[in-house]
Enzyme design. Structure first.
Site, PDB file in Angstrom:
ATOM      1  N   LYS A 149       3.202   2.637  -8.120  1.00  0.00           N
ATOM      2  CA  LYS A 149       1.980   2.083  -7.540  1.00  0.00           C
ATOM      3  C   LYS A 149       0.797   2.993  -7.816  1.00  0.00           C
ATOM      4  O   LYS A 149       0.941   4.215  -7.759  1.00  0.00           O
ATOM      5  CB  LYS A 149       2.146   1.946  -6.026  1.00  0.00           C
ATOM      6  CG  LYS A 149       3.218   0.947  -5.615  1.00  0.00           C
ATOM      7  CD  LYS A 149       3.368   0.924  -4.095  1.00  0.00           C
ATOM      8  CE  LYS A 149       4.509   0.047  -3.649  1.00  0.00           C
ATOM      9  NZ  LYS A 149       5.838   0.617  -3.984  1.00  0.00           N
TER      10      LYS A 149
ATOM     11  N   ARG B  80      10.033 -10.656  -6.382  1.00  0.00           N
ATOM     12  CA  ARG B  80      11.444 -10.512  -6.763  1.00  0.00           C
ATOM     13  C   ARG B  80      12.144 -11.851  -6.798  1.00  0.00           C
ATOM     14  O   ARG B  80      13.355 -11.921  -6.690  1.00  0.00           O
ATOM     15  CB  ARG B  80      12.179  -9.622  -5.749  1.00  0.00           C
ATOM     16  CG  ARG B  80      11.897  -8.168  -5.937  1.00  0.00           C
ATOM     17  CD  ARG B  80      13.018  -7.304  -5.335  1.00  0.00           C
ATOM     18  NE  ARG B  80      12.525  -5.945  -5.268  1.00  0.00           N
ATOM     19  CZ  ARG B  80      12.174  -5.340  -4.135  1.00  0.00           C
ATOM     20  NH1 ARG B  80      12.292  -5.954  -2.982  1.00  0.00           N
ATOM     21  NH2 ARG B  80      11.714  -4.117  -4.180  1.00  0.00           N
TER      22      ARG B  80
ATOM     23  N   CYS C 279      16.848 -14.195   2.192  1.00  0.00           N
ATOM     24  CA  CYS C 279      15.711 -14.042   3.088  1.00  0.00           C
ATOM     25  C   CYS C 279      15.687 -15.193   4.081  1.00  0.00           C
ATOM     26  O   CYS C 279      16.293 -16.237   3.853  1.00  0.00           O
ATOM     27  CB  CYS C 279      14.391 -14.065   2.311  1.00  0.00           C
ATOM     28  SG  CYS C 279      14.296 -12.803   1.039  1.00  0.00           S
TER      29      CYS C 279
ATOM     30  N   ASP D 133       1.077  -2.350  -8.420  1.00  0.00           N
ATOM     31  CA  ASP D 133       2.336  -1.799  -8.911  1.00  0.00           C
ATOM     32  C   ASP D 133       2.333  -2.012 -10.419  1.00  0.00           C
ATOM     33  O   ASP D 133       2.350  -3.158 -10.887  1.00  0.00           O
ATOM     34  CB  ASP D 133       3.526  -2.509  -8.233  1.00  0.00           C
ATOM     35  CG  ASP D 133       4.636  -1.538  -7.887  1.00  0.00           C
ATOM     36  OD1 ASP D 133       4.918  -0.653  -8.718  1.00  0.00           O
ATOM     37  OD2 ASP D 133       5.221  -1.671  -6.797  1.00  0.00           O
TER      38      ASP D 133
ATOM     39  N   ASP E 194       1.528  -9.160  -8.257  1.00  0.00           N
ATOM     40  CA  ASP E 194       2.244  -8.661  -9.436  1.00  0.00           C
ATOM     41  C   ASP E 194       2.283  -9.684 -10.575  1.00  0.00           C
ATOM     42  O   ASP E 194       2.052 -10.856 -10.366  1.00  0.00           O
ATOM     43  CB  ASP E 194       3.681  -8.302  -9.047  1.00  0.00           C
ATOM     44  CG  ASP E 194       3.754  -6.999  -8.286  1.00  0.00           C
ATOM     45  OD1 ASP E 194       3.104  -6.034  -8.720  1.00  0.00           O
ATOM     46  OD2 ASP E 194       4.445  -6.948  -7.251  1.00  0.00           O
TER      47      ASP E 194
ATOM     48  N   ARG F 108      12.351   9.177  -2.216  1.00  0.00           N
ATOM     49  CA  ARG F 108      12.717   7.965  -1.466  1.00  0.00           C
ATOM     50  C   ARG F 108      13.309   6.920  -2.403  1.00  0.00           C
ATOM     51  O   ARG F 108      12.970   6.874  -3.584  1.00  0.00           O
ATOM     52  CB  ARG F 108      11.516   7.401  -0.702  1.00  0.00           C
ATOM     53  CG  ARG F 108      10.280   7.134  -1.549  1.00  0.00           C
ATOM     54  CD  ARG F 108       9.032   7.363  -0.685  1.00  0.00           C
ATOM     55  NE  ARG F 108       7.804   6.924  -1.352  1.00  0.00           N
ATOM     56  CZ  ARG F 108       7.115   7.672  -2.208  1.00  0.00           C
ATOM     57  NH1 ARG F 108       7.557   8.868  -2.568  1.00  0.00           N
ATOM     58  NH2 ARG F 108       5.999   7.209  -2.740  1.00  0.00           N
TER      59      ARG F 108
ATOM     60  N   CYS G 255       6.807 -14.500  -4.143  1.00  0.00           N
ATOM     61  CA  CYS G 255       7.673 -13.310  -4.135  1.00  0.00           C
ATOM     62  C   CYS G 255       7.747 -12.679  -5.524  1.00  0.00           C
ATOM     63  O   CYS G 255       8.016 -13.356  -6.509  1.00  0.00           O
ATOM     64  CB  CYS G 255       9.073 -13.686  -3.677  1.00  0.00           C
ATOM     65  SG  CYS G 255      10.192 -12.264  -3.680  1.00  0.00           S
TER      66      CYS G 255
ATOM     67  N   ARG H 152      12.660   5.508  -7.952  1.00  0.00           N
ATOM     68  CA  ARG H 152      11.532   5.726  -8.852  1.00  0.00           C
ATOM     69  C   ARG H 152      10.767   6.984  -8.480  1.00  0.00           C
ATOM     70  O   ARG H 152      10.344   7.743  -9.330  1.00  0.00           O
ATOM     71  CB  ARG H 152      10.589   4.513  -8.800  1.00  0.00           C
ATOM     72  CG  ARG H 152       9.303   4.733  -9.579  1.00  0.00           C
ATOM     73  CD  ARG H 152       8.351   3.560  -9.422  1.00  0.00           C
ATOM     74  NE  ARG H 152       8.911   2.342  -9.926  1.00  0.00           N
ATOM     75  CZ  ARG H 152       8.882   1.168  -9.298  1.00  0.00           C
ATOM     76  NH1 ARG H 152       8.324   1.085  -8.105  1.00  0.00           N
ATOM     77  NH2 ARG H 152       9.395   0.104  -9.834  1.00  0.00           N
ATOM     78  N   TYR H 153      10.555   7.188  -7.179  1.00  0.00           N
ATOM     79  CA  TYR H 153       9.818   8.366  -6.703  1.00  0.00           C
ATOM     80  C   TYR H 153      10.825   9.430  -6.296  1.00  0.00           C
ATOM     81  O   TYR H 153      11.950   9.116  -5.922  1.00  0.00           O
ATOM     82  CB  TYR H 153       8.938   7.979  -5.514  1.00  0.00           C
ATOM     83  CG  TYR H 153       7.940   6.893  -5.819  1.00  0.00           C
ATOM     84  CD1 TYR H 153       6.908   7.121  -6.729  1.00  0.00           C
ATOM     85  CD2 TYR H 153       8.037   5.639  -5.229  1.00  0.00           C
ATOM     86  CE1 TYR H 153       5.983   6.127  -7.015  1.00  0.00           C
ATOM     87  CE2 TYR H 153       7.111   4.640  -5.513  1.00  0.00           C
ATOM     88  CZ  TYR H 153       6.089   4.895  -6.398  1.00  0.00           C
ATOM     89  OH  TYR H 153       5.178   3.921  -6.690  1.00  0.00           O
TER      90      TYR H 153
ATOM     91  N   CYS I 171       9.363 -16.915  -0.220  1.00  0.00           N
ATOM     92  CA  CYS I 171       7.922 -16.970  -0.439  1.00  0.00           C
ATOM     93  C   CYS I 171       7.663 -17.400  -1.879  1.00  0.00           C
ATOM     94  O   CYS I 171       8.272 -16.862  -2.804  1.00  0.00           O
ATOM     95  CB  CYS I 171       7.300 -15.598  -0.197  1.00  0.00           C
ATOM     96  SG  CYS I 171       7.816 -14.887   1.386  1.00  0.00           S
TER      97      CYS I 171
HETATM   98  C1  LIG Z   1       6.936   0.599  -3.377  1.00  0.00           C
HETATM   99  C2  LIG Z   1       8.110   1.404  -3.627  1.00  0.00           C
HETATM  100  C3  LIG Z   1       8.460   2.448  -2.778  1.00  0.00           C
HETATM  101  C4  LIG Z   1       7.676   2.804  -1.539  1.00  0.00           C
HETATM  102  O1  LIG Z   1       6.456   3.376  -1.886  1.00  0.00           O
HETATM  103  P1  LIG Z   1       5.506   3.971  -0.764  1.00  0.00           P
HETATM  104  O2  LIG Z   1       4.240   4.285  -1.484  1.00  0.00           O
HETATM  105  O3  LIG Z   1       6.185   5.142  -0.168  1.00  0.00           O
HETATM  106  O4  LIG Z   1       5.328   2.877   0.265  1.00  0.00           O
HETATM  107  C5  LIG Z   1       9.552   3.213  -3.092  1.00  0.00           C
HETATM  108  N1  LIG Z   1      10.287   2.973  -4.189  1.00  0.00           N
HETATM  109  C6  LIG Z   1       9.970   1.977  -5.024  1.00  0.00           C
HETATM  110  C7  LIG Z   1      10.820   1.755  -6.212  1.00  0.00           C
HETATM  111  C8  LIG Z   1       8.881   1.146  -4.777  1.00  0.00           C
HETATM  112  O5  LIG Z   1       8.582   0.150  -5.604  1.00  0.00           O
HETATM  113  S1  SF4 Z   2       8.436 -11.694  -0.317  1.00  0.00           S
HETATM  114 FE1  SF4 Z   2      10.374 -12.150  -1.427  1.00  0.00          FE
HETATM  115  S2  SF4 Z   2      11.833 -10.675  -0.598  1.00  0.00           S
HETATM  116 FE2  SF4 Z   2      10.129 -10.759   0.862  1.00  0.00          FE
HETATM  117  S3  SF4 Z   2      10.680 -12.338   2.379  1.00  0.00           S
HETATM  118 FE3  SF4 Z   2       9.475 -13.353   0.801  1.00  0.00          FE
HETATM  119  S4  SF4 Z   2      10.990 -14.149  -0.639  1.00  0.00           S
HETATM  120 FE4  SF4 Z   2      12.038 -12.591   0.590  1.00  0.00          FE
END
Ligand SMILES: *Cc1c(COP(=O)(O)O)cnc(C)c1O
Ligand code: SF4
Length: 363
Positions: A320, A117, A108, A313, A276, A99, A115, A95-96, A112
């Site tokens: 973010k 995801r 995991c 986010d 989220d 990175r 979570c 996305r960025y 959680c």
């Molecule tokens: C959160 C996230 C990151 C990391 O973001 P930082 O601000 O560098 O911590 C990188 N890629 C994606 C897709 C993210 O959701």
């Molecule tokens: S937040 Fe989601 S991805 Fe992270 S440890 Fe918990 S269940 Fe796993």
């Protein structure tokens, strides 16, 4: 270490194991459908931190399913932050510019309840090294990518040998300068952190670990030993906390958590995430106003080292954004009014050259 409470029973690996935990029968019946809907897991040492006499215990609320998870607001989303929308190849999100997220596993050590995801986790999948090849080729072909973030799932559930093999592959891509690992292992299963793990991760690239502590009661002597080992290995340590109603949404809890992270574990609070818009998390979500009030209760009251950035986010993959609070209340031209840490208004006038060289309104 002496502060672990006495062992109370077994670990939690599947919904049926809930029958062996000291959960009230009416609560177990009420929450059974939610327990069947999403993966359930927690290591025994994490369960041992729960005060079972308190149905609203902050650790219990993070791992024991409740019927509230099945309440779906139609405005919530399956892919709340648009990871799929920015996925050029499987198991990678870009996305960025500089990175990427890389997902070696969707399993995991703990599942959680909050979570974001949770709908992409897969408790039954097996580690498949070959499945990462397209993602590794993508990173190798994109010299602008200087940071690889292992996430998931929890990358540290992989055996040391597999982690080391993956780390070597990433280290071999010379434009990658930082290997970052997002993990809950140091929180929920800290004895997994040992010299073998350190050796697996330590290589050419700078290494950062980002833990996910949400409550001060999660911090035990075993966490302290794990953090010391990681610090002494020379890894950078950060933490992200998710702001959760009924878990950590008071000033006292957040202050205690962030101070203990810094003073006891040497881990810098990095992000406080606004919860989220994942389906089924309505009961965990606070308002942004409340989150900002909590941030105001930190700034100045605890060391600046203990103050994370509060972020949201944005749904759909827009990334973010810091959500304040802003201490700049008003401005007219170069005259500003700021709110001090203890709530007073302070007028501030910028002192700048009469004829600045060039346009100094742009950075
Ligand atoms: C959160 C996230 C990151 C990391 O973001 P930082 O601000 O560098 O911590 C990188 N890629 C994606 C897709 C993210 O959701
Ligand atoms: S937040 Fe989601 S991805 Fe992270 S440890 Fe918990 S269940 Fe796993």
């Amino acid at each position: 270490m002496t502060d672990s409470p006495p062992r109370q029973g077994r670990q939690l690996r599947r919904a049926a194991d809930l029958d062996h935990l000291p959960i009230e029968p009416d609560a177990r019946a009420r929450d059974a459908a939610a327990a069947a809907a999403f993966a359930v897991r927690a290591p025994r040492r994490y369960l041992d931190l729960i005060d079972w006499a308190d149905e609203r215990d902050p650790i219990r609320r993070q791992v024991i399913p409740t019927a509230e998870e099945l309440v779906h607001d139609p405005r919530e989303r399956e892919d709340p932050i648009g990871d799929a929308a920015h996925s050029p190849v499987p198991r990678l999100t870009h996305r960025y510019p500089d990175r990427v997220l890389l997902y070696p596993t969707y399993q995991c050590a703990v599942y959680c309840r909050h979570c974001f995801r949770k709908e992409s986790l897969d408790d039954h999948g097996r580690y498949d090294e070959a499945a990462l090849e397209p993602a590794l080729a993508y990173i190798a072909a994109h010299p602008e990518v200087c940071e690889v973030i292992l996430t998931g799932g929890d990358p540290l559930i992989l055996a040391d040998g597999r982690l080391e093999a993956l780390r070597r592959r990433i280290d071999a891509i010379s434009h990658v300068r930082m290997l970052r690992v997002h993990t809950r292992i140091p929180v929920v299963n800290p004895t997994r952190v040992g010299p073998g793990l350190v050796a697996a991760l330590r290589g050419r690239a700078m290494v950062a670990l980002v833990t996910h502590f949400n409550h001060v009661r999660e911090i035990t002597g075993e966490c302290e030993a794990a953090a010391r080992l990681l610090r002494e290995a020379g890894f950078l340590l950060f933490n992200q906390t998710v702001l959760l109603r009924g878990v950590n949404d008071t000033a006292d809890e957040l202050r205690a958590l962030f101070r203990e992270l810094v003073y006891r574990l040497g881990i810098r609070p990095y992000y406080l995430h606004h919860c989220d818009q994942t389906r089924g998390l309505t009961h965990f979500r606070t308002t942004l106003d409340h989150g900002q009030a909590l941030m105001r209760s930190l700034r100045g009251h605890v060391s600046g080292l203990c103050v994370p950035q509060y972020v949201l986010d944005l749904p759909g993959g827009d990334g973010k954004v810091p959500v304040g609070p802003s201490h700049a209340e008003a401005r007219r031209g170069f005259d500003w009014t700021f709110t001090t840490w203890d709530g007073r208004a302070h007028r501030y006038s910028e002192v700048i050259a009469e004829n600045p060289p060039g346009d100094d309104t742009e950075p």
